[in-house]
Design a protein around this motif. Sequence first.
Motif, PDB file in Angstrom:
ATOM      1  N   PRO A  27     134.335  92.777 -18.452  1.00  0.00           N
ATOM      2  CA  PRO A  27     134.015  93.189 -17.084  1.00  0.00           C
ATOM      3  C   PRO A  27     132.531  93.021 -16.750  1.00  0.00           C
ATOM      4  CG  PRO A  27     135.465  94.773 -18.122  1.00  0.00           C
ATOM      5  CD  PRO A  27     135.074  93.793 -19.187  1.00  0.00           C
ATOM      6  N   GLY A  28     132.287  92.382 -15.612  1.00  0.00           N
ATOM      7  CA  GLY A  28     130.902  92.217 -15.174  1.00  0.00           C
ATOM      8  C   GLY A  28     130.228  90.946 -15.661  1.00  0.00           C
ATOM      9  N   TYR A  29     130.862  90.286 -16.630  1.00  0.00           N
ATOM     10  CA  TYR A  29     130.262  89.066 -17.191  1.00  0.00           C
ATOM     11  C   TYR A  29     131.187  87.876 -16.994  1.00  0.00           C
ATOM     12  CZ  TYR A  29     126.889  92.109 -19.479  1.00  0.00           C
ATOM     13  OH  TYR A  29     125.904  93.017 -19.719  1.00  0.00           O
ATOM     14  N   VAL A  30     130.569  86.718 -16.733  1.00  0.00           N
ATOM     15  CA  VAL A  30     131.360  85.500 -16.580  1.00  0.00           C
ATOM     16  C   VAL A  30     130.764  84.401 -17.442  1.00  0.00           C
ATOM     17  CG1 VAL A  30     132.287  83.799 -14.978  1.00  0.00           C
ATOM     18  CG2 VAL A  30     131.807  86.102 -14.158  1.00  0.00           C
ATOM     19  N   GLY A  31     131.618  83.760 -18.211  1.00  0.00           N
ATOM     20  CA  GLY A  31     131.194  82.604 -19.001  1.00  0.00           C
ATOM     21  C   GLY A  31     131.800  81.348 -18.407  1.00  0.00           C
ATOM     22  N   ILE A  32     130.950  80.378 -18.103  1.00  0.00           N
ATOM     23  CA  ILE A  32     131.426  79.129 -17.502  1.00  0.00           C
ATOM     24  C   ILE A  32     130.935  77.949 -18.335  1.00  0.00           C
ATOM     25  CG2 ILE A  32     131.447  77.673 -15.428  1.00  0.00           C
ATOM     26  CD1 ILE A  32     130.600  80.119 -13.816  1.00  0.00           C
ATOM     27  N   TYR A  33     131.853  77.043 -18.614  1.00  0.00           N
ATOM     28  CA  TYR A  33     131.472  75.810 -19.309  1.00  0.00           C
ATOM     29  C   TYR A  33     131.888  74.635 -18.440  1.00  0.00           C
ATOM     30  CZ  TYR A  33     130.912  72.340 -23.020  1.00  0.00           C
ATOM     31  OH  TYR A  33     130.507  71.260 -23.769  1.00  0.00           O
ATOM     32  N   LEU A  34     130.942  73.757 -18.167  1.00  0.00           N
ATOM     33  CA  LEU A  34     131.258  72.577 -17.366  1.00  0.00           C
ATOM     34  C   LEU A  34     130.983  71.328 -18.184  1.00  0.00           C
ATOM     35  CD1 LEU A  34     131.935  71.210 -14.595  1.00  0.00           C
ATOM     36  CD2 LEU A  34     129.486  71.266 -14.131  1.00  0.00           C
ATOM     37  N   CYS A  35     131.943  70.393 -18.157  1.00  0.00           N
ATOM     38  CA  CYS A  35     131.718  69.111 -18.817  1.00  0.00           C
ATOM     39  C   CYS A  35     130.669  68.343 -18.038  1.00  0.00           C
ATOM     40  CB  CYS A  35     133.010  68.290 -18.856  1.00  0.00           C
ATOM     41  SG  CYS A  35     134.160  68.883 -20.096  1.00  0.00           S
ATOM     42  N   GLY A  36     129.556  68.142 -18.666  1.00  0.00           N
ATOM     43  CA  GLY A  36     128.454  67.434 -18.012  1.00  0.00           C
ATOM     44  C   GLY A  36     128.589  65.934 -18.177  1.00  0.00           C
ATOM     45  N   PRO A  37     127.522  65.222 -17.914  1.00  0.00           N
ATOM     46  CA  PRO A  37     127.613  63.757 -17.906  1.00  0.00           C
ATOM     47  C   PRO A  37     127.483  63.139 -19.288  1.00  0.00           C
ATOM     48  CG  PRO A  37     125.387  64.423 -17.386  1.00  0.00           C
ATOM     49  CD  PRO A  37     126.175  65.691 -17.561  1.00  0.00           C
ATOM     50  N   THR A  38     128.022  61.936 -19.424  1.00  0.00           N
ATOM     51  CA  THR A  38     127.714  61.097 -20.566  1.00  0.00           C
ATOM     52  C   THR A  38     126.517  60.278 -20.114  1.00  0.00           C
ATOM     53  OG1 THR A  38     130.043  60.955 -21.125  1.00  0.00           O
ATOM     54  CG2 THR A  38     128.600  59.334 -22.133  1.00  0.00           C
ATOM     55  N   VAL A  39     125.410  60.445 -20.813  1.00  0.00           N
ATOM     56  CA  VAL A  39     124.160  59.876 -20.300  1.00  0.00           C
ATOM     57  C   VAL A  39     123.938  58.434 -20.759  1.00  0.00           C
ATOM     58  CG1 VAL A  39     122.877  61.936 -19.748  1.00  0.00           C
ATOM     59  CG2 VAL A  39     123.077  61.269 -22.119  1.00  0.00           C
ATOM     60  N   TYR A  40     124.641  57.564 -20.115  1.00  0.00           N
ATOM     61  CA  TYR A  40     124.443  56.146 -20.404  1.00  0.00           C
ATOM     62  C   TYR A  40     124.270  55.341 -19.123  1.00  0.00           C
ATOM     63  CZ  TYR A  40     129.377  55.485 -19.213  1.00  0.00           C
ATOM     64  OH  TYR A  40     130.581  55.442 -18.555  1.00  0.00           O
ATOM     65  N   GLY A  41     124.050  56.042 -18.014  1.00  0.00           N
ATOM     66  CA  GLY A  41     123.845  55.343 -16.755  1.00  0.00           C
ATOM     67  C   GLY A  41     123.282  56.301 -15.729  1.00  0.00           C
ATOM     68  N   ASP A  42     122.833  55.738 -14.614  1.00  0.00           N
ATOM     69  CA  ASP A  42     122.265  56.579 -13.564  1.00  0.00           C
ATOM     70  C   ASP A  42     123.316  57.497 -12.972  1.00  0.00           C
ATOM     71  OD1 ASP A  42     119.529  55.763 -13.386  1.00  0.00           O
ATOM     72  OD2 ASP A  42     120.261  53.820 -12.693  1.00  0.00           O
ATOM     73  N   PRO A  43     122.931  58.712 -12.632  1.00  0.00           N
ATOM     74  CA  PRO A  43     123.906  59.632 -12.043  1.00  0.00           C
ATOM     75  C   PRO A  43     124.371  59.121 -10.680  1.00  0.00           C
ATOM     76  CG  PRO A  43     121.699  60.531 -11.893  1.00  0.00           C
ATOM     77  CD  PRO A  43     121.603  59.310 -12.743  1.00  0.00           C
ATOM     78  N   HIS A  44     125.646  59.225 -10.437  1.00  0.00           N
ATOM     79  CA  HIS A  44     126.181  58.734  -9.173  1.00  0.00           C
ATOM     80  C   HIS A  44     126.808  59.875  -8.374  1.00  0.00           C
ATOM     81  CE1 HIS A  44     130.250  58.778 -10.855  1.00  0.00           C
ATOM     82  NE2 HIS A  44     129.752  58.202 -11.945  1.00  0.00           N
ATOM     83  N   LEU A  45     127.391  59.521  -7.260  1.00  0.00           N
ATOM     84  CA  LEU A  45     127.915  60.511  -6.341  1.00  0.00           C
ATOM     85  C   LEU A  45     128.993  61.385  -6.980  1.00  0.00           C
ATOM     86  CD1 LEU A  45     127.210  61.163  -3.421  1.00  0.00           C
ATOM     87  CD2 LEU A  45     129.129  59.771  -2.691  1.00  0.00           C
ATOM     88  N   GLY A  46     129.742  60.826  -7.885  1.00  0.00           N
ATOM     89  CA  GLY A  46     130.778  61.588  -8.575  1.00  0.00           C
ATOM     90  C   GLY A  46     130.190  62.704  -9.432  1.00  0.00           C
ATOM     91  N   HIS A  47     129.093  62.418 -10.099  1.00  0.00           N
ATOM     92  CA  HIS A  47     128.425  63.460 -10.872  1.00  0.00           C
ATOM     93  C   HIS A  47     127.986  64.584  -9.950  1.00  0.00           C
ATOM     94  CE1 HIS A  47     127.559  60.009 -13.734  1.00  0.00           C
ATOM     95  NE2 HIS A  47     128.127  60.901 -14.510  1.00  0.00           N
ATOM     96  N   ALA A  48     127.514  64.192  -8.783  1.00  0.00           N
ATOM     97  CA  ALA A  48     127.032  65.179  -7.824  1.00  0.00           C
ATOM     98  C   ALA A  48     128.174  66.081  -7.374  1.00  0.00           C
ATOM     99  CB  ALA A  48     126.411  64.480  -6.619  1.00  0.00           C
ATOM    100  N   ARG A  49     129.346  65.506  -7.183  1.00  0.00           N
ATOM    101  CA  ARG A  49     130.469  66.307  -6.701  1.00  0.00           C
ATOM    102  C   ARG A  49     130.804  67.409  -7.700  1.00  0.00           C
ATOM    103  NH1 ARG A  49     136.093  65.574  -3.761  1.00  0.00           N
ATOM    104  NH2 ARG A  49     135.976  67.658  -2.905  1.00  0.00           N
ATOM    105  N   SER A  50     130.900  67.022  -8.931  1.00  0.00           N
ATOM    106  CA  SER A  50     131.242  67.979  -9.970  1.00  0.00           C
ATOM    107  C   SER A  50     130.140  69.034 -10.108  1.00  0.00           C
ATOM    108  CB  SER A  50     131.408  67.216 -11.281  1.00  0.00           C
ATOM    109  OG  SER A  50     131.978  68.025 -12.245  1.00  0.00           O
TER     110      SER A  50
END
Length: 500
Positions: A27-50
């Motif tokens: 209660p009162g705490y939230v743990g969030i894990y988000l799959c981030g990018p694979t860093v082999y290219g410039d970030p694109h609009l799809g990365h931004a959406r997520s």
Amino acid sequence: MQLYEKYPVYLTNSLTRNKEKFEPITPGYVGIYLCGPTVYGDPHLGHARSAISFDIVNRYFRHLGYKVRYVRNITDVGHLENDADEGEDKILKKARLEQLEPMQVVQLYTNSYRRAMEQLNVLPPDIEPTATGHIIEQIELTKKILEQGLAYEVNGSVYFDLKKYLATGKYGELSGKVVEDLLVNTRDTEGMEEKRFPLDFALWKKAQPQHIMRWPSPWGEGFPGWHIECTAMSAKYLGVPFDIHGGGMDLQFPHHECEIAQGFGAFGKSPVKYWMHNNMLTISGQKMAKSLGNFINLQQFFTGNHPLLAQAYSPMTIRFFMLQAHYRSTLDFSNEALQAAEKALKRLTNSLTTLQKMEHPGANRSTELDATLHSYVEQLYQNMSDDFNTAKTLAVLFDMSARINEFKSDRTRLYETSTEAFQQFKIAYEVFIQDVLGLKEETGQDHQLLEGTLRILIELRKKARAERNFALSDKIRDDLKALGIQLMDGKDGEINWTLE
RNA sequence: GGUCUCGUGGCCGAGUGGCUAGGCUGAGCUCUGCAAAAGCUCCUACAGCGGUUCGAAUCCGCUCGAGACCUCCA
């Protein structure tokens, strides 16, 4: 009483496909894990959406008073390419093409990703772990799964024994896949001949001689499999199980499905309580993806330097554009839509500026207008708590804008509100735009200097107008306009300005 | 081929059994020295065909169309 008690959050859990009331494990705490990018290219609009979708989740939970630990990883061990590349690692491939050290590639694109996120006003995660920084944890986890008898070693590689796992655990629940169907469509992928069952997946891969990114392990030199990093890092920083795991819908299968299997295999329980997935971005109705070659990277948006772009779009325009749609819907990109977003955002920020300068006259009279102001605030919370419906939230903010403009043009209306109701209205408007939706004002760096300079010009123009020297006053306004500064004459003789 | 999602006004996009979201665009008007901003008014939609219902864009069925996943992707 915390805000989260008053406005409990309901979110769509991909696992059950239902909107569920969010109840944190602690209660009162939230743990969030988000799959981030694979860093082999410039970030694109799809990365931004997520990133933006989950930035909203993160921001709103915090606003509601939860203590949030937000983890977003960086995948810097490339995954195996599937077909003709014979298992070459993405990051290695990129490194070879660009004549760089693999870690140089990783650093370059990590920097570029972080920079883009900052421009988009995405709050940095509390922990941003990298896969290469958690090789030991991944090895330990693999050992653990081996100990449970749910993995096997072949030639220095370790595979998850899905067939054995299926005896007790489920596979395909999250993505709605049926194992038999998957088997029919099995392709001859890398390492297939080593697998006992076609759907087995690698936990650890033996490194071929030319493979540069490699680490020692009980099974020889190699590198971790694709899915294991998220299981290892989420378990380390958020525990098992944790509250929310997010990512793009394209990760649902096989990535997240495998995470569930691994988690179950290692810990004997489902690792995640709520799965959240943001939908894809389309361009002319088709998914925007690296593999399709139709993606536009973020710096191209910010500079307008791309054949598909009619103009440059600021980071906040991009952010606003995405917030107009619900995160679980596909969103189609077009210049028209972005231009509309740009104008709409300007309208919103204009009202914000107006409101910030507005003071309540102090007459404490409560009327029915108070109830209206109250209901706006209530709606903001209701909409955000309903699966983070930013589109509806924006609609309310626009209604509030109309009200603000009314107050501006007809000050007597302000007297019809109580100080308290007005203050609540004002704070909510500011907080939801700036803190919850994360829309910030975009101004040049030398704003202070500009402000002072403009004050002088505005004074001169006022004087010229008072003397009915319209030739001069128009020249001041027109010349400033040519520089992108719009002057606006108010009714009361006050002159305001905005950057175009 | 399997699994799933979606089809909303000129455009983008919420909603989801009864009360025309919102934004952008276009037209007209008000305010203004002229602009800009703002306000008001107008353009009132839910792919098609059946069915359930007092009532459906919303539920069910079929048809057509689009897309996603099944393989690396946010």
